[in-house]
Design a protein around this motif. Structure first.
Motif, mmCIF file in Angstrom:
data_model
loop_
_atom_site.group_PDB
_atom_site.id
_atom_site.type_symbol
_atom_site.label_atom_id
_atom_site.label_comp_id
_atom_site.label_asym_id
_atom_site.label_seq_id
_atom_site.Cartn_x
_atom_site.Cartn_y
_atom_site.Cartn_z
ATOM 1 N N UNK A 18 30.318 38.903 44.237
ATOM 2 C CA UNK A 18 29.987 39.965 44.786
ATOM 3 C C UNK A 18 30.097 41.153 43.988
ATOM 4 N N UNK A 19 31.128 41.560 43.256
ATOM 5 C CA UNK A 19 31.399 42.796 42.414
ATOM 6 C C UNK A 19 32.128 42.363 41.288
ATOM 7 N N UNK A 20 31.978 43.093 40.129
ATOM 8 C CA UNK A 20 32.664 43.067 38.968
ATOM 9 C C UNK A 20 34.299 43.228 39.114
ATOM 10 N N UNK A 21 35.248 42.688 38.623
ATOM 11 C CA UNK A 21 36.638 43.210 38.929
ATOM 12 C C UNK A 21 37.526 43.038 37.760
ATOM 13 N N UNK A 22 37.140 43.784 36.691
ATOM 14 C CA UNK A 22 37.895 43.867 35.537
ATOM 15 C C UNK A 22 39.279 44.247 35.858
ATOM 16 N N UNK A 23 40.396 43.860 35.149
ATOM 17 C CA UNK A 23 41.871 44.468 35.346
ATOM 18 C C UNK A 23 42.878 43.586 34.868
ATOM 19 N N UNK A 24 44.116 44.070 34.819
ATOM 20 C CA UNK A 24 45.056 42.946 34.613
ATOM 21 C C UNK A 24 45.310 41.807 35.232
ATOM 22 N N UNK A 25 44.977 42.045 36.573
ATOM 23 C CA UNK A 25 45.197 40.719 37.579
ATOM 24 C C UNK A 25 43.961 39.673 37.344
ATOM 25 N N UNK A 26 43.076 39.789 36.582
ATOM 26 C CA UNK A 26 41.756 39.139 36.637
ATOM 27 C C UNK A 26 41.438 38.537 35.097
ATOM 28 N N UNK A 246 32.299 31.304 41.593
ATOM 29 C CA UNK A 246 31.949 32.498 42.565
ATOM 30 C C UNK A 246 33.209 32.733 43.041
ATOM 31 N N UNK A 247 34.231 33.079 42.382
ATOM 32 C CA UNK A 247 35.654 33.657 42.905
ATOM 33 C C UNK A 247 35.536 35.088 43.608
ATOM 34 N N UNK A 248 36.294 35.125 44.695
ATOM 35 C CA UNK A 248 36.258 36.444 45.430
ATOM 36 C C UNK A 248 36.934 37.609 44.589
ATOM 37 N N UNK A 249 36.327 38.485 44.676
ATOM 38 C CA UNK A 249 37.091 39.764 43.592
ATOM 39 C C UNK A 249 38.495 39.875 44.383
ATOM 40 N N UNK A 250 38.820 39.710 45.446
ATOM 41 C CA UNK A 250 40.079 39.864 45.722
ATOM 42 C C UNK A 250 41.049 38.756 45.422
ATOM 43 N N UNK A 251 40.657 37.806 44.924
ATOM 44 C CA UNK A 251 41.630 36.631 44.210
ATOM 45 C C UNK A 251 41.888 36.980 43.021
ATOM 46 N N UNK A 252 43.125 37.339 42.720
ATOM 47 C CA UNK A 252 43.742 37.421 41.436
ATOM 48 C C UNK A 252 43.836 36.149 40.591
ATOM 49 N N UNK A 253 44.439 36.205 39.484
ATOM 50 C CA UNK A 253 44.746 35.002 38.619
ATOM 51 C C UNK A 253 45.662 34.140 39.140
#
Length: 296
Positions: A18-26, A246-253
Motif C-alpha cells: 500500500x504505502x511506504x511506512x518507515x519508522x521506529x515501529x517497522x 505484502x504486510x499492511x502498513x498498519x502492522x508494526x514489528x
C-alpha cells in the motif's frame, strides 16, 4: 560455471503493501513497498518496482554495468513508485528488460511507467533515462524463456488485474503471488498451479482472517488475502517454504512477530518476509527436465 552461475537466491528489498511506512515501529521487517530480486544462474530477475527498487538500485551502483529483467505484477502505485528513483536506469550502458501485462484499458507497461513520470506528477520524463530499456508485453498463461530460465505466469484476482509469476531453474522453483484476493468458497486454481511443489511461495498476506471479515471495517473486495489463506494454499500445493508478504502498513514489528508465531504453528515452513532476507533454493535437475506445464 562460476559459483554465482550455480546459485538460485531470492532477495527481499521491499515487503510492505500500500504505502511506504518507515519508522521506529517497522525497523525489523522494513517499510519499503514490494521489490523481490531473484539471482538465477548468473541472471538477475526483479519482481515489482515499489520503493524497495530504489534500495536495490543503490546496491547495483557498485556492480556497473548493470543488467536485469524487471517483471511488474500490475501498476498500482505501491508496485511501481520506486521506478522513477531507480538510479541505474539513468546510467548509460546499463540494460533492463521490463515486462508487464497489458492493462484492461489497453495500456502497456511502458505507457503506465511513462505516465507516472509526466507533469504534474514527476519533474522529469521516462525518456531522460539513459539505460537501454527494452519493454516486453506479458501474455497471461504464456511462459517466457530467459536462456535456461523458465518464467511462467497466471492472472490473479485483483481490482484492475494483476499477474503472478513462477521462476523455474534446474529443478528449483520460486513463486511470486502478490495482490490477489482469495475466493470465499474455493482455492484459486491459478495460484495453486503457480505454487505447485514450489520451493518458495511468496504470497499476499496483507490481512488476518479477522481483519478481512471485520464487521466494522471489512476488507472484502479490496484485492488482498490473509495469512490463513496463504497456509491453505501452501498445504494444498505442497510448498516447502511459505513467505508471508505484502504486510499492511498498519502492522508494526510486534504485530508481525505474533503473526509469524501463529503461522509457524499451523505450517512449519512459514516465515515472515523481511527486508534484507536472502533465501537460497537448492538446484540440481538438468535443463531437459524443466518444461512448461499447460494450465490456461
Amino acid at each position: 560455471m562460476s559459483r554465482i552461475e550455480k546459485q538460485f537466491n531470492v532477495n527481499f528489498w521491499g515487503v510492505r503493501g500500500s504505502i511506504p511506512c518507515p519508522g521506529p515501529n517497522t525497523v525489523r521487517y522494513g517499510g519499503n513497498t514490494p521489490c523481490v530480486e531473484m539471482q538465477v544462474g548468473g541472471k538477475r530477475l526483479v519482481f515489482d518496482g515499489g520503493t524497495g527498487l530504489h534500495v536495490l538500485g543503490q546496491s547495483l551502483l557498485r556492480q556497473m554495468p548493470a543488467e536485469a529483467h524487471i517483471f511488474f505484477t500490475h501498476s498500482h502505485w505501491d508496485h511501481m513508485q520506486g521506478f522513477p528513483f531507480f538510479t541505474p536506469g539513468f546510467v548509460k550502458g546499463n540494460r533492463f528488460s521490463i515486462y508487464g501485462a497489458i492493462a484492461p484499458d489497453g495500456s502497456t507497461v511502458e505507457q503506465r511507467l511513462n505516465d507516472q513520470m509526466l507533469h504534474p506528477n514527476f519533474p522529469v520524463p521516462l525518456q531522460i533515462m539513459q539505460a537501454d530499456l527494452n519493454f516486453c508485453d506479458v501474455t497471461p498463461g504464456e511462459a517466457i524463456k530467459i536462456d535456461d530460465i523458465l518464467v511462467e505466469n497466471a492472472p490473479l484476482n485483483h481490482p484492475g488485474e494483476a499477474v503472478g509469476y513462477r521462476v523455474n531453474w534446474h529443478g528449483g522453483a520460486a513463486v511470486y503471488v502478490t495482490d490477489t484476493e482469495h475466493y470465499p468458497d474455493r482455492l484459486d486454481e491459478n495460484v495453486l498451479w503457480l505454487a505447485r511443489d514450489a520451493d518458495i511461495l511468496i504470497y499476499d498476506s496483507t490481512y488476518s482472517d479477522e481483519e478481512y471479515h471485520s464487521p466494522k471495517s471489512p476488507k472484502i473486495g479490496w484485492g488482498h488475502s490473509t495469512w490463513q489463506e496463504a497456509i491453505k494454499i501452501a498445504k494444498a500445493a505442497n510448498v516447502k517454504t511459505l513467505v508471508i508478504f505484502h504486510h499492511d502498513p498498519a502492522h508494526d514489528d510486534d504485530y508481525l512477530d505474533q503473526v509469524g508465531l501463529q503461522a509457524k504453528e499451523k505450517f512449519p515452513g512459514a516465515i515472515m518476509a523481511k527486508e534484507g532476507m536472502v533465501l537460497p533454493i537448492p538446484v540440481s535437475a538438468p535443463l531437459s527436465e524443466i518444461v512448461p506445464v499447460s494450465h490456461l
